[in-house]
Design an enzyme around this catalytic site. Structure first.
Site, short mmCIF file in Angstrom:
data_model
loop_
_atom_site.label_atom_id
_atom_site.label_comp_id
_atom_site.label_asym_id
_atom_site.label_seq_id
_atom_site.Cartn_x
_atom_site.Cartn_y
_atom_site.Cartn_z
N SER A 46 -0.63 10.93 2.59
CA SER A 46 -0.45 11.81 3.62
C SER A 46 -0.95 11.25 4.91
CB SER A 46 -1.60 13.15 3.24
OG SER A 46 -2.75 12.49 2.98
N ARG B 55 -13.90 11.36 5.40
CA ARG B 55 -13.56 11.57 3.88
C ARG B 55 -13.86 10.55 3.12
NH1 ARG B 55 -7.59 11.42 5.58
NH2 ARG B 55 -8.37 9.90 7.11
N TYR C 42 -10.29 6.25 -2.65
CA TYR C 42 -11.19 6.24 -1.66
C TYR C 42 -12.83 6.20 -1.81
CZ TYR C 42 -8.58 8.12 2.43
OH TYR C 42 -7.74 8.22 3.48
N GLY D 132 -2.35 12.71 -0.44
CA GLY D 132 -2.74 13.92 -0.03
C GLY D 132 -3.58 14.82 -0.66
N GLY D 133 -3.68 16.05 -0.34
CA GLY D 133 -4.50 17.06 -0.96
C GLY D 133 -5.47 17.61 0.00
N GLU D 134 -5.47 16.87 1.13
CA GLU D 134 -6.86 17.27 2.15
C GLU D 134 -6.80 18.58 2.69
OE1 GLU D 134 -4.82 14.32 2.59
OE2 GLU D 134 -6.26 12.56 3.13
N HIS E 35 1.25 5.16 -2.23
CA HIS E 35 0.78 6.11 -3.19
C HIS E 35 1.95 6.35 -3.92
CE1 HIS E 35 -2.99 6.75 -0.86
NE2 HIS E 35 -2.34 6.22 -0.04
N HIS F 138 0.80 -1.14 -0.13
CA HIS F 138 0.09 0.05 -0.06
C HIS F 138 0.74 1.20 0.03
CE1 HIS F 138 -4.01 1.97 1.51
NE2 HIS F 138 -3.07 3.03 1.50
N ASP G 69 1.84 2.95 3.66
CA ASP G 69 1.12 4.24 3.29
C ASP G 69 2.06 5.20 2.67
OD1 ASP G 69 -1.74 6.03 4.59
OD2 ASP G 69 -1.15 5.23 2.50
C1 LIG Z 1 -3.29 5.80 8.74
C2 LIG Z 1 -3.29 7.38 8.72
C3 LIG Z 1 -2.22 7.78 9.45
C4 LIG Z 1 -3.03 7.88 7.37
C5 LIG Z 1 -4.16 7.67 6.40
N1 LIG Z 1 -3.62 8.06 5.20
C6 LIG Z 1 -4.48 7.76 3.99
O1 LIG Z 1 -5.25 7.11 3.77
C7 LIG Z 1 -3.89 8.32 2.67
C8 LIG Z 1 -4.04 9.60 2.63
N2 LIG Z 1 -5.55 10.02 2.74
C9 LIG Z 1 -3.90 10.11 0.98
O2 LIG Z 1 -4.64 10.12 0.25
O3 LIG Z 1 -2.62 10.46 0.49
C10 LIG Z 1 -5.26 8.57 6.64
O4 LIG Z 1 -5.33 9.71 6.05
O5 LIG Z 1 -6.22 8.10 7.50
ZN LIG Z 2 -5.85 5.15 3.77
ZN LIG Z 3 -3.07 5.16 1.66
#
Ligand SMILES: CC(C)C[C@H](NC(=O)C[C@H](N)C(=O)O)C(=O)O
Ligand SMILES: [Zn+2]
Ligand SMILES: [Zn+2]
Length: 386
Positions: free
Chosen positions: A286, A164, A131, A69-71, A64, A62, A282
């Site tokens: 992000s 999200r 997602y 990111g981008g949040e 990226h 897993h 991961d």
């Molecule tokens: C497990 C926690 C610490 C990190 C986790 N990361 C993602 O899911 C990836 C992120 N949203 C992306 O799209 O790059 C989170 O955000 O919950």
């Molecule tokens: Zn995730």
């Molecule tokens: Zn992820």
């Protein structure tokens, strides 16, 4: 080219003691003590790894690989992975995915990056989707993506129990999993759904419902981030006891996070489910923080080097024996991801291996029989790496 690795202490990941390993055409040809090559017809490159440990190349299921990111708006989109980072982490096989941002990130870009990484020397696969539900796809169909796109092995990361997510219904999730399974059956691939599990109160309830109410086997359901909190870990252990695999994320933003993950890994071992637990980094994803009202307050970037860091830390602390901890980044992911000839050091398997020194630090990395790192020096560069 033929290579002979001599006098290494080998973990397949099972400990088998001091062995020689003969590598032929990128595959492991022989693993035994004192291989005699006196009458061997081909010229052989010899490597004496006395005092070193040799383990299977690490599998990170897993990452990226094109960034995530981008949040926190466009300026928080994280950078893509480069070969150097994977090599430093001992990672010879990676599965790329999209995350929160399935809008400005594309599956076509993810595919191209995986093909590039394969060309540069590691082994890269991808998940279709991101997602959101309904998932983004190449062909308009999850099953077709898995059947027709060579690097696609499943769907992910589909978000549940997270602010999200797109708040998918159980029926929508059932459709995704059944189509992934269908695609996997037709293509001989894993056909799994990698679920991003947030901190929402329902955790992986959907997955338990699917196991209970449908004919879909538990093996097609693969939840990650199950070390986010104690409740999820307990759900994961229960899920594993039912025959499922679950995954802990190794990237950490604080030392407390790191210690929690190492402690949870030990708990998996003590609960006798270590054979059904995987670690993934991961990486380049992000690690965003939100306040109690859901406002973005900052993010860090996941690191692929955290994958082995967690294994090494847990072994050095004496929480698990090396051969048990290694399973979570070698043979266990190869089983859940159905990656043939990966994850073990055995005759006929790909010659993907990592050499560790006596302090369990990474000394060399080999992928498909070629050195990517040799005696702590990176010897394989990505196209644009200096
Ligand atoms: C497990 C926690 C610490 C990190 C986790 N990361 C993602 O899911 C990836 C992120 N949203 C992306 O799209 O790059 C989170 O955000 O919950
Ligand atoms: Zn995730
Ligand atoms: Zn992820």
């Amino acid at each position: 080219m033929v290579k002979l690795i001599k006098n290494a202490t080998v973990y397949t990941p099972k400990y088998i003691g001091k062995k020689d390993i003969l590598i032929l055409n990128g595959k492991i040809a022989i693993i035994e003590e004192g291989i005699n090559i006196d009458n061997f017809p081909l010229d052989i490159q010899m490597y004496d790894f006395s005092g070193k440990i040799v383990v299977p190349g690490f599998i990170d299921g897993h990452v990226h690989i094109t960034g995530g990111g981008g949040e926190g708006d466009f300026s928080t989109r994280t950078p893509e992975i480069n070969l150097r980072q994977l090599i430093k982490g001992g990672i010879t096989t990676v599965v790329g995915c999209l995350g929160t941002d399935g809008i400005t990130r594309s599956l076509e870009n993810l595919y191209a990056k995986a093909k590039a990484l394969n060309k540069e020397g590691v082994n890269a696969f991808i998940y279709t989707g991101s997602y959101a539900v309904p998932p983004v796809t190449f062909t308009g169909s999850i099953a077709k993506d898995i059947v027709l796109i060579d690097r696609v092995i499943g769907v992910g990361e589909i978000a549940i129990s997270d602010h999200r997510s797109t708040q998918p219904t159980l029926e929508e999730i059932k459709k995704i999993v059944s189509n992934a399974r269908l695609g996997g059956l037709i293509s001989g691939k894993a056909g799994i759904v990698n679920f991003h599990v947030g901190s929402g109160k329902f955790g992986i309830d959907y997955l338990f419902d699917i196991v209970k109410d449908t004919e879909i086997p538990i093996i097609n359901l693969y939840p990650t981030h199950m070390n986010r909190n104690k409740k999820l870990l307990e759900q994961g252990i229960e899920f594993a006891k039912m025959g499922g695999f679950f995954d802990l994320t190794t990237s950490f933003s604080t030392n407390e996070d790191k210690i929690r993950t190492v402690n949870y890994l030990m708990e998996c071992y003590k609960s006798k489910v270590i054979d059904r637990v995987t670690l993934t980094s991961d990486g380049q994803g992000s690690l965003p923080k939100f306040d109690k009202d859901g406002n973005f307050i900052g993010l860090q970037i996941g690191e692929v080097t955290s994958l082995y860091e967690i294994v090494k830390t847990s072994v050095k602390k004496g929480y698990l024996p090396l051969e048990e901890a290694l399973k979570t980044i070698t043979v266990n992911p190869s089983r859940v991801l159905k990656l043939k000839f990966k994850g073990r050091l055995e005759k006929g398997y790909d010659a993907d291996l990592v050499v560790l020194n006596e302090n369990l630090e990474i000394d060399s990395v080999v992928s498909r029989g070629d050195f990517l790192m040799y005696k702590e020096k990176i010897v394989k560069k990505g196209t644009f790496e200096d």
